[in-house]
Design a protein around this motif. Structure first.
Motif, PDB file in Angstrom:
ATOM      1  N   ARG B 206     -19.031 -74.132 106.671  1.00 44.89           N
ATOM      2  CA  ARG B 206     -20.180 -74.360 105.794  1.00 44.89           C
ATOM      3  C   ARG B 206     -21.188 -73.246 105.999  1.00 44.89           C
ATOM      4  N   VAL B 207     -22.051 -73.070 105.025  1.00 43.72           N
ATOM      5  CA  VAL B 207     -23.120 -72.069 105.149  1.00 43.72           C
ATOM      6  C   VAL B 207     -24.453 -72.735 104.829  1.00 43.72           C
ATOM      7  N   LEU B 208     -25.447 -72.375 105.620  1.00 45.48           N
ATOM      8  CA  LEU B 208     -26.788 -72.937 105.455  1.00 45.48           C
ATOM      9  C   LEU B 208     -27.713 -71.825 104.964  1.00 45.48           C
ATOM     10  N   ILE B 209     -28.513 -72.114 103.960  1.00 42.42           N
ATOM     11  CA  ILE B 209     -29.481 -71.105 103.502  1.00 42.42           C
ATOM     12  C   ILE B 209     -30.879 -71.532 103.912  1.00 42.42           C
ATOM     13  N   LEU B 210     -31.570 -70.630 104.592  1.00 40.24           N
ATOM     14  CA  LEU B 210     -32.973 -70.864 104.920  1.00 40.24           C
ATOM     15  C   LEU B 210     -33.815 -70.023 103.977  1.00 40.24           C
ATOM     16  N   HIS B 211     -34.869 -70.632 103.464  1.00 40.47           N
ATOM     17  CA  HIS B 211     -35.783 -69.873 102.614  1.00 40.47           C
ATOM     18  C   HIS B 211     -37.204 -70.285 102.968  1.00 40.47           C
ATOM     19  N   LYS B 212     -37.987 -69.311 103.452  1.00 39.94           N
ATOM     20  CA  LYS B 212     -39.359 -69.572 103.899  1.00 39.94           C
ATOM     21  C   LYS B 212     -39.423 -70.772 104.851  1.00 39.94           C
ATOM     22  N   GLY B 213     -38.485 -70.821 105.757  1.00 43.72           N
ATOM     23  CA  GLY B 213     -38.507 -71.859 106.785  1.00 43.72           C
ATOM     24  C   GLY B 213     -37.870 -73.170 106.381  1.00 43.72           C
ATOM     25  N   GLU B 214     -37.519 -73.300 105.104  1.00 46.70           N
ATOM     26  CA  GLU B 214     -36.929 -74.565 104.683  1.00 46.70           C
ATOM     27  C   GLU B 214     -35.441 -74.411 104.415  1.00 46.70           C
ATOM     28  N   MET B 215     -34.716 -75.497 104.690  1.00 45.42           N
ATOM     29  CA  MET B 215     -33.287 -75.468 104.410  1.00 45.42           C
ATOM     30  C   MET B 215     -33.108 -75.817 102.940  1.00 45.42           C
ATOM     31  N   ILE B 216     -32.603 -74.858 102.150  1.00 43.32           N
ATOM     32  CA  ILE B 216     -32.491 -75.160 100.728  1.00 43.32           C
ATOM     33  C   ILE B 216     -31.057 -75.420 100.298  1.00 43.32           C
ATOM     34  N   PHE B 217     -30.129 -75.110 101.177  1.00 43.44           N
ATOM     35  CA  PHE B 217     -28.730 -75.381 100.817  1.00 43.44           C
ATOM     36  C   PHE B 217     -27.899 -75.510 102.078  1.00 43.44           C
ATOM     37  N   LEU B 218     -26.926 -76.437 102.035  1.00 39.73           N
ATOM     38  CA  LEU B 218     -25.972 -76.529 103.136  1.00 39.73           C
ATOM     39  C   LEU B 218     -24.659 -76.996 102.535  1.00 39.73           C
ATOM     40  N   GLY B 219     -23.642 -76.148 102.601  1.00 41.19           N
ATOM     41  CA  GLY B 219     -22.368 -76.567 102.024  1.00 41.19           C
ATOM     42  C   GLY B 219     -21.378 -75.435 101.882  1.00 41.19           C
ATOM     43  N   ASP B 220     -20.604 -75.484 100.823  1.00 39.76           N
ATOM     44  CA  ASP B 220     -19.524 -74.543 100.596  1.00 39.76           C
ATOM     45  C   ASP B 220     -19.991 -73.078 100.648  1.00 39.76           C
ATOM     46  N   PRO B 221     -19.294 -72.235 101.424  1.00 42.24           N
ATOM     47  CA  PRO B 221     -19.720 -70.843 101.588  1.00 42.24           C
ATOM     48  C   PRO B 221     -19.825 -70.081 100.274  1.00 42.24           C
ATOM     49  N   LYS B 222     -18.845 -70.246  99.373  1.00 41.34           N
ATOM     50  CA  LYS B 222     -18.891 -69.456  98.140  1.00 41.34           C
ATOM     51  C   LYS B 222     -20.104 -69.816  97.294  1.00 41.34           C
ATOM     52  N   GLU B 223     -20.344 -71.103  97.200  1.00 43.19           N
ATOM     53  CA  GLU B 223     -21.523 -71.580  96.464  1.00 43.19           C
ATOM     54  C   GLU B 223     -22.806 -71.028  97.086  1.00 43.19           C
ATOM     55  N   ALA B 224     -22.800 -71.045  98.428  1.00 41.82           N
ATOM     56  CA  ALA B 224     -23.985 -70.583  99.158  1.00 41.82           C
ATOM     57  C   ALA B 224     -24.273 -69.127  98.843  1.00 41.82           C
ATOM     58  N   ILE B 225     -23.220 -68.315  98.815  1.00 42.20           N
ATOM     59  CA  ILE B 225     -23.413 -66.892  98.565  1.00 42.20           C
ATOM     60  C   ILE B 225     -24.004 -66.664  97.177  1.00 42.20           C
ATOM     61  N   GLN B 226     -23.476 -67.398  96.177  1.00 37.59           N
ATOM     62  CA  GLN B 226     -24.017 -67.281  94.815  1.00 37.59           C
ATOM     63  C   GLN B 226     -25.507 -67.633  94.785  1.00 37.59           C
ATOM     64  N   LYS B 227     -25.815 -68.723  95.444  1.00 36.67           N
ATOM     65  CA  LYS B 227     -27.191 -69.201  95.446  1.00 36.67           C
ATOM     66  C   LYS B 227     -28.103 -68.191  96.143  1.00 36.67           C
ATOM     67  N   TYR B 228     -27.591 -67.673  97.252  1.00 38.72           N
ATOM     68  CA  TYR B 228     -28.373 -66.712  98.027  1.00 38.72           C
ATOM     69  C   TYR B 228     -28.633 -65.451  97.220  1.00 38.72           C
ATOM     70  N   ARG B 229     -27.603 -65.004  96.466  1.00 37.22           N
ATOM     71  CA  ARG B 229     -27.785 -63.798  95.645  1.00 37.22           C
ATOM     72  C   ARG B 229     -28.862 -64.026  94.590  1.00 37.22           C
ATOM     73  N   SER B 230     -28.883 -65.226  94.023  1.00 36.34           N
ATOM     74  CA  SER B 230     -29.879 -65.474  92.990  1.00 36.34           C
ATOM     75  C   SER B 230     -31.293 -65.522  93.596  1.00 36.34           C
ATOM     76  N   ILE B 231     -31.409 -65.974  94.830  1.00 38.79           N
ATOM     77  CA  ILE B 231     -32.732 -65.952  95.489  1.00 38.79           C
ATOM     78  C   ILE B 231     -33.156 -64.518  95.753  1.00 38.79           C
ATOM     79  N   SER B 232     -32.184 -63.731  96.263  1.00 36.67           N
ATOM     80  CA  SER B 232     -32.502 -62.350  96.631  1.00 36.67           C
ATOM     81  C   SER B 232     -32.998 -61.558  95.443  1.00 36.67           C
ATOM     82  N   GLU B 233     -32.457 -61.890  94.272  1.00 41.30           N
ATOM     83  CA  GLU B 233     -32.834 -61.101  93.105  1.00 41.30           C
ATOM     84  C   GLU B 233     -34.216 -61.453  92.584  1.00 41.30           C
ATOM     85  N   ASN B 234     -34.682 -62.642  92.874  1.00 42.62           N
ATOM     86  CA  ASN B 234     -36.014 -63.038  92.401  1.00 42.62           C
ATOM     87  C   ASN B 234     -37.121 -62.532  93.325  1.00 42.62           C
TER      88      ASN B 234
END
Lengths: 257, 234
Positions: B206-234
């Motif tokens: 599993r992969v966990l995404i932290l954003h500004k100290g908060e856990m915004i995602f925890l689950g499937d790695p591929k999904e996590a990467i997509q989500k993380y990329r969309s955060i990075s771009e904003n």
């Protein structure tokens, strides 16, 4: 746990290992290496001896032995407390990767100082035949006096190391303080020649008390019961206050340093 | 349901910077980890991703017991290896072998036990030729290799890794990833923070995404990467 050292039970081999490493690192890379442990107090001694036997400060018989006794305790105190002062800060790298009792490092630093003290005491005994001096049996009482000195260093190491985390100014302050201490401590002067403020300071200064007691036992005199009681009481008070403050603030230190 | 190796319940941690800069008082507290809860089961590999300053290091340090949480509860089941991070944990004045012995002793090995491990540790780290070099003269990659090999050899139950994959060269990274997988087979738990996304799907459960100290995602790695990329771009 409110008793110092208790939390380090079973860590003896680690403490000795780290203390011995500290001794080895201290002069690593210098030409004379470990010899400096003995040379430092000797050089201090030679310098002060030349100065004070030449400015005719009414030195008494066996001034050389009197002087080196004071220097051994003073120098151990300075090195020991300065090592203790930096002990947490210097090891922040280790503290930030392993969850370790913070107390470990001030204790290691004090054990390092005890190892160096053994060498310095060797210097004291080596100089005795040089000055044609034979100590009396009372010199065995040097052992409890030096143990008290190490307890004093431990108490101050707790206090200083944790203070440095929050108040950086303690480092230059302490360095000035220990330099000033050489003038108000009976190292090159005699207590009986003193009066006024110097004598008042001497009465409350635990290091001065220990040095004076060391002079007595080296020169065949017994320290008074009051001297034993006072120095033991104040040194243990410093130990428990130092440890108490250390315990109160140790939790948040890694994020502070 | 398998047993948990690491368990966090609404853990928060903030830092006070009042003395170090001239921010207004309301800005003095920096919230680093805020109300984070998750469980990691034994034998799981959890990746932790997030932008710089999102609280990854703080989270790992909280789990390692190096930081105290302001609130919340952290439970650990098993022996934790020293936190692997870039360039710390060793004494600068000592050589590699000396540092291995010192660290190993702090970790609870006897001197003899750890001395017998010095050779394999140096070999894995590819540092045999630098036995006599002081740690302070090591390059960042060498430092990290030493720390990594040490952590692998002391056989912990839980390994915490902060960013070190980005320091080692390609060859060492491959080797490290292999070591991770072999640990996984031994039912060891690994939590690692990284910026390198490619190996995540293959490696992590599993992969966990932290954003500004908060856990915004925890689950499937591929999904996590997509989500993380969309955060990075904003």
């Amino acid at each position: 746990m409110f008793i110092p050292l208790l939390g380090l039970k079973g860590k003896r081999s680690q403490i000795l290992h780290f203390a011995w490493k500290n001794v080895k690192i201290r002069y690593r890379g210098s030409y004379l290496g470990l010899l400096w442990t003995a040379l430092e107090p000797i050089l201090y001694f030679v310098f002060l001896y030349i100065v004070f036997t030449n400015i005719r400060l009414g030195v008494k018989e066996d001034f050389g032995i009197y002087l080196i006794t004071g220097i051994v305790l003073y120098h151990t105190f300075v090195k020991g407390t300065q090592g203790g002062l930096g002990s947490l800060k210097e090891n922040v790298g280790i503290l930030s990767s392993i969850n370790l009792r913070r107390e470990f490092f001030p204790v290691v630093s004090t054990v390092t100082s005890s190892i160096m003290l053994l060498v310095e005491v060797g210097v004291l005994f080596a100089l005795m035949p040089v000055f044609g001096f034979t100590p009396s049996w009372t010199i065995v009482l040097l052992i409890p006096i030096l143990i008290l000195l190490q307890i004093l260093i431990l108490g101050l190491s707790y206090l200083l190391s944790i203070t440095l985390v929050f108040i950086k100014d303690i480092q230059p302050l302490w360095s000035v303080f220990v330099h000033a201490l050489i003038f108000v401590t009976p190292i090159f002067w005699y207590v009986e020649d003193m009066g006024g403020i110097a004598l008042e300071i001497q009465k409350i200064n635990p290091l001065g008390q220990l040095i004076e007691m060391a002079h007595k036992v080296v020169f065949g005199e017994l320290p008074t019961v009051n001297e034993w009681l006072y120095s033991t009481a104040i040194i243990f008070a410093i130990l428990f206050i130092g440890y108490g403050i250390f315990q109160k603030f140790e939790k948040g230190i890694v994020e502070r340093i | 349901m398998s047993e948990n190796a690491v368990s966090l319940q609404s853990v928060s941690k903030s830092f006070n910077f009042k003395r170090s800069n001239k921010l207004k008082s309301s800005e003095n507290r920096l919230i680093s980890v805020s109300d984070v809860s998750f469980d990691v089961s034994k034998g799981e590999i959890l990746g932790i991703i997030g932008l710089n300053g999102s609280g990854k290091t703080t989270l790992l340090r909280l789990i390692a017991g190096i930081y105290e949480p302001d609130s919340g509860k952290i439970s650990i089941e098993g022996k934790i290896a020293p936190l692997l991070q870039i360039g710390t944990g060793f004494n600068n004045e000592l050589t590699g072998p000396e540092n291995i012995v010192s660290s190993g002793m702090l970790y609870g090995f006897s001197k003899k036990e750890i001395q017998s491990k010095v050779k394999p540790i140096l070999e894995f780290a590819e540092l045999q030729e630098f036995r006599k070099m002081k740690f302070k003269h090591y390059s960042a990659g060498m430092k990290t290799r030493l720390a990594f090999s040490l952590a692998m050899q002391i056989d912990p139950d839980i390994i915490l890794v902060d960013e070190v994959l980005s320091v080692g060269d390609f060859k060492f990274r491959e080797k490290s990833l292999q070591a991770f997988l072999s640990f996984k087979n031994k039912k060891k738990t690994i939590l690692f923070a990284t910026h390198i996304l490619n190996p995540l799907p293959e490696l992590c459960d599993r992969v966990l995404i932290l954003h500004k100290g908060e856990m915004i995602f925890l689950g499937d790695p591929k999904e996590a990467i997509q989500k993380y990329r969309s955060i990075s771009e904003n």
